[in-house]
Design a protein around this motif. Sequence first.
Motif, PDB file in Angstrom:
ATOM      1  N   TRP A 150       1.085  -1.278  -0.116  1.00 45.40           N
ATOM      2  CA  TRP A 150       0.046  -0.218   0.072  1.00 45.40           C
ATOM      3  C   TRP A 150       0.770   1.170   0.139  1.00 45.40           C
ATOM      4  O   TRP A 150       0.689   2.641  -0.422  1.00 45.40           O
ATOM      5  N   PRO A 151       2.036   1.480   0.963  1.00 46.20           N
ATOM      6  CA  PRO A 151       2.648   2.665   0.726  1.00 46.20           C
ATOM      7  C   PRO A 151       3.063   2.939  -0.365  1.00 46.20           C
ATOM      8  O   PRO A 151       3.256   4.806  -0.882  1.00 46.20           O
ATOM      9  N   ARG A 152       3.696   2.892  -1.592  1.00 44.04           N
ATOM     10  CA  ARG A 152       3.708   3.470  -2.941  1.00 44.04           C
ATOM     11  C   ARG A 152       2.749   3.881  -3.572  1.00 44.04           C
ATOM     12  O   ARG A 152       3.007   4.973  -3.876  1.00 44.04           O
ATOM     13  N   PRO A 153       1.720   3.173  -3.822  1.00 41.57           N
ATOM     14  CA  PRO A 153       0.276   3.957  -3.866  1.00 41.57           C
ATOM     15  C   PRO A 153      -0.301   4.585  -3.914  1.00 41.57           C
ATOM     16  O   PRO A 153      -0.158   6.287  -4.235  1.00 41.57           O
ATOM     17  N   TRP A 154       0.404   4.113  -2.661  1.00 45.02           N
ATOM     18  CA  TRP A 154      -0.622   5.911  -1.513  1.00 45.02           C
ATOM     19  C   TRP A 154       0.202   7.416  -1.600  1.00 45.02           C
ATOM     20  O   TRP A 154       0.063   8.300  -1.689  1.00 45.02           O
ATOM     21  N   LEU A 155       1.496   6.939  -1.152  1.00 40.50           N
ATOM     22  CA  LEU A 155       2.474   8.121  -1.967  1.00 40.50           C
ATOM     23  C   LEU A 155       2.050   9.010  -2.755  1.00 40.50           C
ATOM     24  O   LEU A 155       2.763   9.999  -3.047  1.00 40.50           O
ATOM     25  N   GLU A 156       2.118   8.357  -3.889  1.00 37.74           N
ATOM     26  CA  GLU A 156       1.846   8.749  -5.459  1.00 37.74           C
ATOM     27  C   GLU A 156       0.855   9.362  -5.614  1.00 37.74           C
ATOM     28  O   GLU A 156       0.595  10.559  -6.347  1.00 37.74           O
ATOM     29  N   GLU A 157      -0.329   8.988  -4.690  1.00 40.42           N
ATOM     30  CA  GLU A 157      -1.539   9.767  -5.197  1.00 40.42           C
ATOM     31  C   GLU A 157      -1.597  11.044  -3.663  1.00 40.42           C
ATOM     32  O   GLU A 157      -1.846  12.062  -4.544  1.00 40.42           O
TER      33      GLU A 157
END
Length: 450
Positions: A150-157
């Motif tokens: 979950w962290p990478r898509p969240w940070l990109e968002e």
Amino acid sequence: MTSTAGPGMAAGEPEASGSERGMTARARAWLDQPALARLWDRLRDRLERNGLQVRGRLRLDGVTVAEREALALLTGRPYAGGTVSIALADLDAQLRTGAAERGLVEVVAELRGPLTDRPAARDARRAAAEATWSAADHALRSHGLADANWPRPWLEEVRRAGTLARLAPDNARRLIVQAIDIMAVLTGPGAALGAVASDVAGLPGRGELAERVTGTAHGLDDGTLLSRIVLRALARVMEVPPPQDARTRRELWEAAGVAVDRVSTTVLTLGLAPLGDEPAVRLLRDRTRAGYETHLTLRDLTRVTWRLPPGTEVFVCENPRVVEAAADRGCVRPLVCASGNPTTTALTLLDALHAAGARLTYRGDFDWPGIAIANRVIDRYAARPWRMRAADYEQHVATARDRGTPLLPLTGAPVDALWDPELTPAMTALGVAVQEESALELLLTDLLSA
């Protein structure tokens, strides 16, 4: 304009170096005349884009007679026609040797306010952003979260939203690291999210969590930027849409194991009859004997020592309508309503029942969010799926079509049903969602059996 006299230079005015004085009032007034306004406006934009470097030429089209005369006096060159082209370096030299005794950048700044070196500002913003995301990466690694899904898509968002880019660099770095620290509390080993919360008193409150990470109990209040960023991360983890209102925000906090408070959110139950002589237990048994549904708060759950008759099976549904219909029909089997994605209160009760030896049986919606919720509940409690296999889904669809009941199309990405490898392909093939209430009579039949 010459080095000893020119527009705006008063005769007999005492000499002073450009570093010791600004422009004289007369020189400034002459340079700031309306006929030169377009020049300075265009020069400001050009210099800022040039990184405050005096280079290139500036072209002015459609100049008026007044503009052409003022430009000729300013540069010492005659112009004809409606287009004027000025070399910035030549104009800089003229200003330095004329009445202004200052370079082009200084003159434009005095007439139009401080100039911004846009390329340098972009570089600074880029460097600050990279420092922010580098700090986020370091925080993820320090908490052992770097390999989670979950962290990478969240940070990109968060990056695409641009919210952090509008903050001072230090504030942006602090905020994203605090968000990761909070997510580490909620998703790390032994965290409330996904863990057995048998000790209700040990569940973190939102204020306590905020104070632990930010130093203030209000750090995660509704409306704070930190709260919004953390909720987006939780939505990723829980595989649900980001919350859009106060109710869905509260539900998401509680689904993550964070108690917003311990009295306002309840779990709906029917037929629970724990053993014991505690006042809360007696009250619950009295309501069960009367056939009443009961809303239990987190504080209620702390008052009950959950001991159950051997072999107790507790049915778990997603929609309150099932509880209402079961109460109306006099159903006798224990039933708990998760009300969609289970909140902290619902999970706390289910944890307690499971720890007391109850076997849980779960039913939800046949749509992709419903399958995701069922996966979590069934996995967490080794629960038995309740009429939630491929054959059940196909039967529900056929019955609805026979009745002429409209069915909504499935939306979103398919989710594999962990308990039945044939269910997801069946749902994908038929392409329609089936809500829990459509099978209400079948569910009531199960609940009416003694």
